[in-house]
Every structure is written in C-alpha cells, then in structure tokens.
Design an enzyme around this catalytic site. Sequence first.
Site, mmCIF file in Angstrom:
data_model
loop_
_atom_site.group_PDB
_atom_site.id
_atom_site.type_symbol
_atom_site.label_atom_id
_atom_site.label_comp_id
_atom_site.label_asym_id
_atom_site.label_seq_id
_atom_site.Cartn_x
_atom_site.Cartn_y
_atom_site.Cartn_z
ATOM 1 N N HIS A 265 -7.889 -5.089 -0.642
ATOM 2 C CA HIS A 265 -6.722 -4.380 -0.136
ATOM 3 C C HIS A 265 -6.454 -4.807 1.312
ATOM 4 C CE1 HIS A 265 -3.930 -1.006 -0.698
ATOM 5 N NE2 HIS A 265 -4.095 -0.759 0.600
ATOM 6 N N ASP B 214 -9.763 -4.206 -5.236
ATOM 7 C CA ASP B 214 -8.957 -3.152 -4.614
ATOM 8 C C ASP B 214 -9.081 -1.899 -5.474
ATOM 9 O OD1 ASP B 214 -6.984 -1.489 -3.606
ATOM 10 O OD2 ASP B 214 -5.400 -2.980 -3.664
ATOM 11 N N SER C 127 0.841 -1.199 0.000
ATOM 12 C CA SER C 127 0.000 0.000 0.000
ATOM 13 C C SER C 127 0.876 1.249 0.000
ATOM 14 C CB SER C 127 -0.958 -0.059 1.186
ATOM 15 O OG SER C 127 -1.975 0.901 1.066
#
Length: 320
Positions: free
Chosen positions: A295, A265, A167
């Site tokens: 995610h 995601d 991320s």
Amino acid sequence: MIRTYHKLFEPEYNEVAPEVIIEPAEIMDMDDPQVSRTQLKMQAVALFTSEWRRRTCWQDMMNIRTRSVPYEREGYEIPCTIYDPREDPAGTLLYFHGGAWSMNDHEVYDQVLRGIALFGKVRVIAPDYRLAPEYKFPTGLEDCYAALAHIEREKLAEGKLFIGGDSSGGNFAAAAALMARDRGRKDIAGQVLIYPAVIMNPELPLKSEQRYGSGYFLEYRSGQKFTSYYFDDYEEQSDHPYASPLCAGSLKNLPPALMIMAECDPLLDQELMYAARLIDEGTDVAYKYYEGMIHAFIHRPLKETIDTYKAIGDFIQSHA
C-alpha cells in the site's frame, strides 16, 4: 446489503519484493491532529524528496508547471492546485489524495501529482479537502465533489474529465462516481481507483487483511472500527454507499474504471471484489496488479510507480 462478493481472481499473497522498503506505519494522534499532521507531513515530504531527487526524472518532474485555483464551500476556502504537463494533455484528472481521511495534502503528494502529469501526460487538479476527525463524513467527500462544479465554472478542464485517487482518496473517487450518477452528472469520462478502500466494515476480516494487516506499512484491522473517527455514528454511517461503495445497492451505469492494486496490501481483497462487481454490473474495468508491492507504493521511485503513472495516461487517452 452487500458486504462480500467474489473476487476478480485469487491472489497468491506472496512476500514483498526485495526492492520495497517498508516504512513504519503513519499513526495519527486523534487527540491532537494538527500537531500530528504537521509532523507526519514534514517527515513524508523530506523522505519522498530525498528519494526522488536522486532519479534522472527529477528535473523533468520539477519542470511541471503548477498554479493555485482555490474554491469555496460552506464558507471555507479549499486549496486546489493544477499540475500541467509540458505538452497538450490527453485529458484532465481530478485527483483526491489518500491519508486515511485524516492527513496529507498536495505537498505530500507533490511527486505523485507531478509524476502523473509528466508520465501520464494529463492535467491533474488536486483539492486539499477538509480532514477528519475535525470534519466528519461526508464533509471531505462533498468538498471533493464540489471541485467538479468549480472545474466546470472556471473552465479548468483540458479535454475529458476523469476522477481518481488512492487509498482513502480512491474511496472518494469511487463514491464521487456514484454521486455523479445519482445526481445526474454526465461529464465523468472514467474513474482511476488506486488501491481504494471500498468497504469500511466487512463481516469478517478478509484474507488479504489477515495476511498483510500488520507489518506492511498500512496497519488495518476492520473489526477494530479502524475508521470510527471518520464518522459521527460509525454503525449507522459506515455502510452508506458513499462511505462503502461495495455496499451500494447498484453499481450500474458507472464510468469506465482503471484499478491499480498492490499484492501485499490489506485492502487487496476488497478491491478485487469491487472490480468483479463493477464488471458483473456492466462497467468496463481495466486493472494493473503489482506483485510484491505494498500500500502507498506510488510515492516511491520504483519502476512499478512509473508504470502506474503511464497506465493512468494510457487509460485516459483510450477514453478521451
């Protein structure tokens, strides 16, 4: 300025897998970040510990040895932790945790870091860089990059050195690879990019953002200046290559990459564009694409999570 690019492939944008639990989004209170961070951390540690301790691999994960190796930058001591596998490591992974540039540390990521060390059979080094909004771009990124000199100075690496993260930490890893190239470092053997954010301000909301931008854990709306708290000047800095690697003028001469992507995601399309552009500009890219995953799935005890940990080890072994 590159803002969009063709995708590596066109995903189907299906619904999440039935075994996936979608937790409420983690929302930081930017007016009181320290209190908010503490609450979110306690919730995350309790949740992940309760889930992982029911798995048969729990004791093996807990047997992973750790040690603290802090370093200093700008008069600030940056906590840093090493996770060692119980056998000779295939290499060393400098790992930058995620958390929207504003939350988390190695304790929240403990199971992830232990899992990579255990199943990937690699040494993992994890710095707790300074966080926004107190520390703006590029402070946290430079904290992470400074870990490279710390590792070299203290001889902490075992085998070849790789950088990675997920991320916002994946954003740091991609940016650090660019920084290493631009600053003449030659010791990065590869980059592990797990659902990385690679552009802060796309021209238009991408399809994956439209499909999964709300209700799928990561609440993401790029047009609402989602990451404005990370910058002193959003309009001026958000297109910087070290903030938005997809916007870099060149992605040539970068180390091989492993990209881990989740279908459900909002960041998926930008990851697919980045993978395609890396390949087009000469970088060797391997990827794992997990249908039905969301995610941050690598925190949960799923078969796709264990597969990700093993894939990281395989990638490092193949470039050792």
